[in-house]
Design a protein around this motif. Sequence first.
Motif, mmCIF file in Angstrom:
data_model
loop_
_atom_site.group_PDB
_atom_site.id
_atom_site.type_symbol
_atom_site.label_atom_id
_atom_site.label_comp_id
_atom_site.label_asym_id
_atom_site.label_seq_id
_atom_site.Cartn_x
_atom_site.Cartn_y
_atom_site.Cartn_z
ATOM 1 N N LEU A 131 0.933 -1.152 0.054
ATOM 2 C CA LEU A 131 0.163 0.134 -0.163
ATOM 3 C C LEU A 131 0.927 1.217 0.116
ATOM 4 C CD1 LEU A 131 -2.623 -1.351 2.669
ATOM 5 C CD2 LEU A 131 -2.858 -1.418 0.170
ATOM 6 N N THR B 27 -3.572 3.289 -1.833
ATOM 7 C CA THR B 27 -4.520 3.164 -1.004
ATOM 8 C C THR B 27 -5.638 4.031 -1.047
ATOM 9 O OG1 THR B 27 -2.886 2.488 0.487
ATOM 10 C CG2 THR B 27 -4.992 2.861 1.617
ATOM 11 N N ARG C 172 -9.688 2.852 -2.271
ATOM 12 C CA ARG C 172 -10.880 3.253 -1.460
ATOM 13 C C ARG C 172 -11.838 3.609 -2.262
ATOM 14 N NH1 ARG C 172 -7.003 5.443 2.574
ATOM 15 N NH2 ARG C 172 -7.534 7.510 1.660
ATOM 16 N N CYS D 108 -0.975 -8.441 -1.853
ATOM 17 C CA CYS D 108 -0.496 -7.266 -1.457
ATOM 18 C C CYS D 108 0.496 -7.484 -0.118
ATOM 19 C CB CYS D 108 -1.786 -6.453 -0.900
ATOM 20 S SG CYS D 108 -1.304 -4.878 -0.118
ATOM 21 N N ARG E 55 -9.435 6.043 7.744
ATOM 22 C CA ARG E 55 -8.820 5.246 6.690
ATOM 23 C C ARG E 55 -9.113 3.679 6.566
ATOM 24 N NH1 ARG E 55 -3.513 5.035 6.887
ATOM 25 N NH2 ARG E 55 -3.292 6.187 8.849
ATOM 26 N N LEU F 122 -11.726 1.667 3.701
ATOM 27 C CA LEU F 122 -11.101 0.483 2.958
ATOM 28 C C LEU F 122 -11.623 -0.830 3.343
ATOM 29 C CD1 LEU F 122 -9.261 -0.362 0.800
ATOM 30 C CD2 LEU F 122 -7.321 -0.260 2.536
ATOM 31 N N TYR G 26 -6.501 -2.530 10.288
ATOM 32 C CA TYR G 26 -7.690 -2.818 9.158
ATOM 33 C C TYR G 26 -8.649 -3.942 9.716
ATOM 34 C CZ TYR G 26 -5.534 0.841 6.303
ATOM 35 O OH TYR G 26 -5.110 1.856 5.601
#
Length: 276
Positions: free
Chosen positions: A36, A41, A45, A70, A101, A105, A159
């Motif tokens: 990322l 990123t 999104r 990734c 963030r 995502l 995340y």
Amino acid sequence: MTTDTTVDTGTSELLCVIRDRVAVITLNRPEARNSLSDTLTPALRTMIRTCAEDPSVGALLITGAGEAFCAGGNVKGMGAHRDPKKLEMPLEDRITDLQERQRLLTGALVSVRKPTIAALPGPAVGAGLAIAMACDIRIAAQSAFIATGYARIALSGDYGIAWLLTRLVGTARARELMFTGDRVDAARCEAIGLVNRVVPDDRLQAEAFALAKSLAEGPRQALRYMKDNLDEAIQFDFETARDHEAERLIRLTTTADHKEAVQAFIEKRKAVFTGK
């Protein structure tokens, strides 16, 4: 004849093509194992939201260019190389920034009411693993592997990785994978339920797309309600989830897609769904 519609993502680090109602989203930093970045990123999104809202898209397929899915965050950008603007932010503002963030995502990906598939040509590590787990289905190439990775850089995870991992493989294995950060090969990932299937490397993209296309051609409202039912299965008690499930089924009996499916069954042909 199949035609591709190229979607402008605003950067070469992320590619998006719509083909046969499937949005194929490709993380395109192969030289950095698709880790990322401050460019990739935000584009990812945006594409998740755009494809989720696009009525011409029936399913999302997320994959990586080259030999990786990734590799997660940019470790080289941490420590002494960290963005000085971020370092100057108060701690609480940095927490809020990451929370937002994450919401846009993996939070947005989990919330997509269309089938989502992650195709793993190679490693999925850290936040990259979280992105793969936020999809409904994961297909891995034989040479792929996963690792949580956080313990190796003295971090605890982000995340939503702990929640996603626990939901997929259970508490004991999730703790083992988080604490050790060990690499787990594709065969073991399939055995513990972390990926749905493993295929030869040279068949990954074709098989993942075939599945995505099949789902994209399916009854859109029914698939949306299925996702709601499955989400509620781990959120609500049995009685509440069962009652919501019944309500959704009765609503679907009034749709044109249900009537088409019944007629197609009687006529022994493939149903053609319109989403109505």
